[in-house]
Design a protein around this motif. Structure first.
Motif, mmCIF file in Angstrom:
data_model
loop_
_atom_site.group_PDB
_atom_site.id
_atom_site.type_symbol
_atom_site.label_atom_id
_atom_site.label_comp_id
_atom_site.label_asym_id
_atom_site.label_seq_id
_atom_site.Cartn_x
_atom_site.Cartn_y
_atom_site.Cartn_z
ATOM 1 N N ASP A 147 13.559 34.714 -2.164
ATOM 2 C CA ASP A 147 13.808 36.147 -1.981
ATOM 3 C C ASP A 147 13.007 36.611 -0.781
ATOM 4 N N THR A 148 13.660 36.730 0.368
ATOM 5 C CA THR A 148 12.972 37.087 1.602
ATOM 6 C C THR A 148 13.909 37.862 2.510
ATOM 7 N N ARG A 187 10.580 34.349 -8.155
ATOM 8 C CA ARG A 187 11.335 35.583 -8.256
ATOM 9 C C ARG A 187 12.816 35.329 -8.033
ATOM 10 N N LYS A 188 13.621 36.166 -8.617
ATOM 11 C CA LYS A 188 15.076 36.075 -8.450
ATOM 12 C C LYS A 188 15.459 36.627 -7.086
ATOM 13 N N ASN A 189 16.391 35.962 -6.414
ATOM 14 C CA ASN A 189 16.869 36.435 -5.125
ATOM 15 C C ASN A 189 17.730 37.668 -5.331
ATOM 16 N N LYS A 190 17.312 38.781 -4.740
ATOM 17 C CA LYS A 190 18.005 40.050 -4.934
ATOM 18 C C LYS A 190 18.910 40.414 -3.766
ATOM 19 N N ALA A 191 18.973 39.540 -2.770
ATOM 20 C CA ALA A 191 19.817 39.847 -1.616
ATOM 21 C C ALA A 191 21.270 39.626 -1.974
ATOM 22 N N THR A 199 17.872 38.640 3.423
ATOM 23 C CA THR A 199 18.552 39.920 3.247
ATOM 24 C C THR A 199 19.106 40.450 4.557
#
Length: 519
Positions: free
Chosen positions: A227-228, A14-18, A196
């Motif tokens: 992504d965490t 998954r792409k890191n969204k933070a 995040t």
């Protein structure tokens, strides 16, 4: 069918969204900061609340406003910053330009935050925010500090001869320990911020010209894909970026010794340092790397080679000895000499449990005692472990629940497991031992073989960032055997491992011949 990229572990696709330091901020935090300090102060109070460690100080009728988090800054640097600002006010110095402001500040580096999110990121990283009336943006002055543990001897990897310094929880201290050992401009640090909510600083260290570019890029790609919400220890990173999750064997080495990391970087490996933990990660690694100690390179080659083979022998003993005893006494007693067979049979005559249950009971009991010794207070922990083992073992033999031979087997197995330098590999052996004991108690020696052969196949199939895990044995690489089972003298180790580094393989000159000295 959807195609899956098999080169990357499935849990980090998954792409890191933070994107920010605080999740859930209003859209106003992403807008450019204005010229009014009062409006910026309102934004700080709304984002961080009314915590007692957040301070907002106004100077000269709100000409300057300083905001910082008391628990994250250095009081001495803050005092210097306040003194610089007071001197600027007294002299009437113009500080509207960032360059003039930075030249007038001696406390720390100065950066400009154009948005509220960047400003809050600086504050939560240990910086002071200086707001100037009539000037857009915020000046972020680095004065990080707070409570830090001093550099001490590593507790998990002690040596007799060698450096006594170990990493701490402060990443800036850890980077300085590496810089002190590797005084080369080719030492590179790549910074990442992961999590995040924790916004943990993660630094990838390598030596340009020695480390493979493809390995460095793969490490950075896997880190960027995480992504965490939080990264609290290097174990989080290790499980996210490892090649295969479901394996008992570690494919990434962790250490708290700066000299071990420095030596690995010189071999072409890559290290990952995480803020908040003294344990750094090293990759790629092979199976035999977990049986090496940094002390091997500080002692003479003959004693170092002897100790390496002792560790490998202890690994086999810790994994196979209980299962071999169970298999021989249960299914193959004819393999024992007559005198030993009579002695073992006499001891087991009054034992109510079969050898498998007897061994399982003793192994589980020892694991409970070991865990209790770790969790107990340090003052009484060792005493509880020693007294518990002696009292329980002696009482179990006298009560006739277990045989004396089984107590000897379990004790020697436990001692052998402590010889392995790396705790992660020792833990893997402890898990595998129980499975082999069950197979030995069910099918005898055939059961042990049915467990060992798939285990070897599994080891050969593993990889660590593209490097075969069982190198240089499988596939066989004779040029690198000289630093696996034996450690050749340093004048003979003039090349780096070619399966790790393909660049700049020559480490040193050939040196003088034996029996000769330098002129």
């Amino acid at each position: 069918m959807r195609r899956v990229n098999r080169n990357r572990p499935p849990h980090i696709r998954r792409k890191n969204k933070a994107e920010g330091i605080v999740d859930g901020l209003s859209e106003a935090a992403d807008r450019p900061l204005g010229c009014s300090p009062a409006e910026t102060v309102v934004l700080i109070q709304e984002a961080l609340g009314s915590s007692p460690d957040i301070h907002i100080r106004k100077m000269a009728n709100d000409t300057f406003v300083i905001s910082y988090i008391d628990s994250l800054i250095d009081p001495q640097l803050l005092s210097e910053l306040m003194g610089n600002l007071e001197s600027m006010l007294e002299e009437g110095e113009e500080v509207r330009s960032t360059e003039r402001f930075a030249d007038s500040i001696s406390a720390g580096s100065v950066k400009v935050a154009s948005t509220g999110r960047d400003m809050l990121t600086g504050m939560l990283s240990g910086a002071a925010v200086v707001l100037v009336d009539g000037v857009e943006g915020a000046r972020v002055v680095s004065i990080s500090g707070g409570s830090r543990r001093s550099v001490e001897e590593p507790s998990s990897q002690t040596v007799i001869r060698g450096p006594k310094e170990g990493f701490t929880e402060d990443i800036s201290t850890n980077l300085s320990l590496l810089r002190k050992r590797l005084r080369t401009p080719d030492l590179r640090f790549e910074n990442r911020v992961i999590g995040t909510y924790t916004q943990t600083q993660v630094v990838v260290a390598y030596i340009r010209g020695i480390a493979q570019t493809s390995v460095v890029e793969e490490v950075l790609k896997r880190l960027d894909a995480i992504d965490t919400d939080s990264i609290l220890e290097s174990g989080y990173i290790e499980e996210f970026i490892q090649d295969r999750a479901f394996t008992p064997f570690p494919t990434i080495l962790n250490t708290e010794r700066p000299d071990t990391v420095a030596g690995s970087l010189l071999d072409g490996q890559v290290s990952i340092l995480i803020d908040g933990t003294p344990f750094a990660l090293i990759c790629p690694v092979t199976f035999f790397k977990f049986f090496l100690s940094s002390e091997d390179y500080y002692q003479r080659y003959d004693i170092s080679s002897f100790l390496r083979n002792i560790r490998l022998f202890s690994f086999l003993v810790a994994m196979l000895l209980p299962s071999l005893y169970i298999a021989v006494t249960t299914f193959h007693p004819e393999m024992l000499p007559t005198t030993m067979l009579i002695s073992v049979a006499a001891q087991r005559e009054g034992t109510p449990l079969p050898a498998l249950l007897e061994g399982m009971l003793m192994e589980i009991t020892f694991e409970v005692i070991r865990e209790a010794g770790v969790r107990m207070p340090r003052v009484v922990g060792p005493a509880i472990s020693i007294v518990g083992a002696l009292v329980l073992g002696q009482a179990a033999v006298q009560a006739g629940l277990v045989s004396a031979v089984m107590v000897i087997i379990v004790s020697f197995t436990a001692i052998a497991s402590f010889v392995i330098p790396t705790f992660a590999m020792s833990a893997a052996v402890r898990l595998i031992r129980f499975g082999l004991m069950f197979l030995a108690g069910t099918f005898g020696l055939y059961g042990i073989l049915s467990g060992v052969i798939p285990l070897l196949m599994h080891l050969v199939s593993l990889q660590s960032f593209g490097v075969p895990y069982f190198l240089p044995v499988a596939p066989l690489n004779w040029s690198n055997i000289k630093d696996v089972f034996i450690r050749m003298p340093w004048p003979r180790m003039n090349k780096r491992p070619d399966f790790i580094s393909l660049h700049n393989q020559v480490r040193q000159g050939s040196g003088p011949e034996e029996g000769q000295s330098e002129p």
